[in-house]
Motif scaffolding. Structure first.
Motif, PDB file in Angstrom:
ATOM      1  N   GLY A 237      52.584  76.614  35.204  1.00 20.83           N
ATOM      2  CA  GLY A 237      52.367  75.175  35.384  1.00 20.83           C
ATOM      3  C   GLY A 237      52.561  74.404  34.090  1.00 20.83           C
ATOM      4  O   GLY A 237      53.182  73.334  34.076  1.00 20.83           O
ATOM      5  N   ALA A 238      52.045  74.953  32.986  1.00 19.48           N
ATOM      6  CA  ALA A 238      52.203  74.287  31.688  1.00 19.48           C
ATOM      7  C   ALA A 238      53.675  74.190  31.296  1.00 19.48           C
ATOM      8  O   ALA A 238      54.123  73.165  30.778  1.00 19.48           O
ATOM      9  N   LEU A 239      54.436  75.251  31.573  1.00 15.69           N
ATOM     10  CA  LEU A 239      55.866  75.224  31.243  1.00 15.69           C
ATOM     11  C   LEU A 239      56.606  74.176  32.065  1.00 15.69           C
ATOM     12  O   LEU A 239      57.499  73.489  31.553  1.00 15.69           O
ATOM     13  N   VAL A 240      56.246  74.053  33.350  1.00 18.19           N
ATOM     14  CA  VAL A 240      56.875  73.030  34.199  1.00 18.19           C
ATOM     15  C   VAL A 240      56.545  71.632  33.669  1.00 18.19           C
ATOM     16  O   VAL A 240      57.415  70.759  33.585  1.00 18.19           O
ATOM     17  N   PHE A 241      55.268  71.408  33.300  1.00 19.80           N
ATOM     18  CA  PHE A 241      54.872  70.113  32.752  1.00 19.80           C
ATOM     19  C   PHE A 241      55.647  69.794  31.476  1.00 19.80           C
ATOM     20  O   PHE A 241      56.171  68.686  31.295  1.00 19.80           O
ATOM     21  N   ILE A 242      55.721  70.770  30.570  1.00 19.76           N
ATOM     22  CA  ILE A 242      56.409  70.553  29.290  1.00 19.76           C
ATOM     23  C   ILE A 242      57.892  70.275  29.518  1.00 19.76           C
ATOM     24  O   ILE A 242      58.480  69.387  28.892  1.00 19.76           O
ATOM     25  N   ALA A 243      58.507  71.024  30.443  1.00 18.37           N
ATOM     26  CA  ALA A 243      59.921  70.798  30.746  1.00 18.37           C
ATOM     27  C   ALA A 243      60.144  69.401  31.317  1.00 18.37           C
ATOM     28  O   ALA A 243      61.111  68.719  30.968  1.00 18.37           O
ATOM     29  N   SER A 244      59.234  68.952  32.188  1.00 16.72           N
ATOM     30  CA  SER A 244      59.359  67.613  32.782  1.00 16.72           C
ATOM     31  C   SER A 244      59.251  66.534  31.718  1.00 16.72           C
ATOM     32  O   SER A 244      59.995  65.549  31.731  1.00 16.72           O
ATOM     33  N   ILE A 245      58.312  66.709  30.797  1.00 17.37           N
ATOM     34  CA  ILE A 245      58.130  65.733  29.724  1.00 17.37           C
ATOM     35  C   ILE A 245      59.350  65.709  28.817  1.00 17.37           C
ATOM     36  O   ILE A 245      59.821  64.643  28.403  1.00 17.37           O
ATOM     37  N   ALA A 246      59.886  66.887  28.507  1.00 17.14           N
ATOM     38  CA  ALA A 246      61.013  66.976  27.571  1.00 17.14           C
ATOM     39  C   ALA A 246      62.283  66.353  28.134  1.00 17.14           C
ATOM     40  O   ALA A 246      63.078  65.775  27.391  1.00 17.14           O
ATOM     41  N   THR A 247      62.476  66.423  29.454  1.00 17.40           N
ATOM     42  CA  THR A 247      63.702  65.886  30.044  1.00 17.40           C
ATOM     43  C   THR A 247      63.716  64.362  30.092  1.00 17.40           C
ATOM     44  O   THR A 247      64.784  63.761  30.181  1.00 17.40           O
TER      45      THR A 247
ATOM     46  N   SER B  79      48.814  63.807  30.749  1.00 17.67           N
ATOM     47  CA  SER B  79      49.694  64.975  30.659  1.00 17.67           C
ATOM     48  C   SER B  79      49.239  65.906  29.552  1.00 17.67           C
ATOM     49  O   SER B  79      49.268  67.131  29.701  1.00 17.67           O
ATOM     50  N   GLY B  80      48.799  65.325  28.439  1.00 20.09           N
ATOM     51  CA  GLY B  80      48.283  66.152  27.354  1.00 20.09           C
ATOM     52  C   GLY B  80      47.066  66.946  27.781  1.00 20.09           C
ATOM     53  O   GLY B  80      46.929  68.138  27.458  1.00 20.09           O
ATOM     54  N   GLY B  81      46.166  66.304  28.526  1.00 17.55           N
ATOM     55  CA  GLY B  81      44.973  66.986  29.008  1.00 17.55           C
ATOM     56  C   GLY B  81      45.311  68.135  29.944  1.00 17.55           C
ATOM     57  O   GLY B  81      44.700  69.214  29.880  1.00 17.55           O
ATOM     58  N   LEU B  82      46.306  67.918  30.834  1.00 20.76           N
ATOM     59  CA  LEU B  82      46.708  68.976  31.761  1.00 20.76           C
ATOM     60  C   LEU B  82      47.279  70.176  31.015  1.00 20.76           C
ATOM     61  O   LEU B  82      46.961  71.333  31.325  1.00 20.76           O
ATOM     62  N   ILE B  83      48.116  69.905  30.024  1.00 20.95           N
ATOM     63  CA  ILE B  83      48.745  70.999  29.286  1.00 20.95           C
ATOM     64  C   ILE B  83      47.712  71.743  28.444  1.00 20.95           C
ATOM     65  O   ILE B  83      47.708  72.977  28.389  1.00 20.95           O
ATOM     66  N   ILE B  84      46.816  71.017  27.810  1.00 20.32           N
ATOM     67  CA  ILE B  84      45.765  71.668  27.010  1.00 20.32           C
ATOM     68  C   ILE B  84      44.856  72.502  27.904  1.00 20.32           C
ATOM     69  O   ILE B  84      44.479  73.633  27.567  1.00 20.32           O
TER      70      ILE B  84
END
Length: 198
Positions: A46-56, A12-17
């Motif tokens: 896409g990065a915002l969706v990933f971050i939101a998914s991780i945060a929830t 997930s970190g790699g995708l967001i970076i």
């Protein structure tokens, strides 16, 4: 009970970076306005969706007395989350989808008994069959009952132990490692183990 939640890990970190790099390029490198907007929407969104998914910290996979819960996709979590009761579960299958550059993504799938209620409408089942035939090593029905271990970590040992506890008649098949856990073919049972209240 085994529960895996969406969260931060290497993938997930790699995708967001990676998405952040494309956003930075779109903001700093000369390009047409249309290409800039598409890049910002695609990768920034896409990065915002990933971050939101991780945060929830929503559930990605749960194995408990009621069955196997497959968490939904980040953008449509509630409508795509599925609970598959033990009575419908034939076996749990771990498989890999090859990706470009020699990489692969691990999937958890639930192989269901024939006659189990469909997981999607007619159009979704048709799309699943087409995608499975063209892209994956599993059937269309199994593809619809699969979840990629992406944006969350799969602990195979803990998941297998939970399956053995709640449904000892259900096999866990690891196609990648060639391992089989649970009763042999012909001795399976869909009856879950009796659940003792704590």
């Amino acid at each position: 009970m085994y529960v895996a939640r969406y969260g931060w890990n290497g993938r997930s970190g790699g995708l967001i970076i990676g998405a952040a790099v494309f956003v930075l390029i779109a903001l700093t490198v000369p390009m047409s306005l249309a290409l800039r907007v598409v890049t910002l929407v695609l990768f920034g969104g896409g990065a915002l969706v990933f971050i939101a998914s991780i945060a929830t910290r929503r559930v990605a996979l749960r194995v408990d007395a009621s069955g196997i819960t497959l968490g939904g996709s980040p953008g449509r979590y509630r409508s795509t989350t599925r609970l598959i009761p033990w009575a419908d579960v034939r076996e749990v299958v771990l498989w890999r989808q090859p990706m470009p550059y020699g990489r692969s993504v691990r999937y958890v799938a639930v192989a269901r008994h024939r006659g189990a209620p469909p997981l999607a409408g007619r159009r979704g089942r048709r799309a699943g069959k087409v995608a499975a035939r063209a892209l994956t090593p599993v059937s269309g029905d199994m593809l619809l009952a699969s979840r990629a271990a992406n944006l969350w970590c799969l602990d195979t040992d803990r998941m297998t132990a939970a399956v053995a506890r709640f449904a000892p008649g259900v096999r866990v098949v690891d196609k990648d490692a060639g391992q089989l856990t649970g009763p042999r073919a012909g001795r399976t049972s869909s009856k879950p183990a009796p659940h003792r209240p704590r």
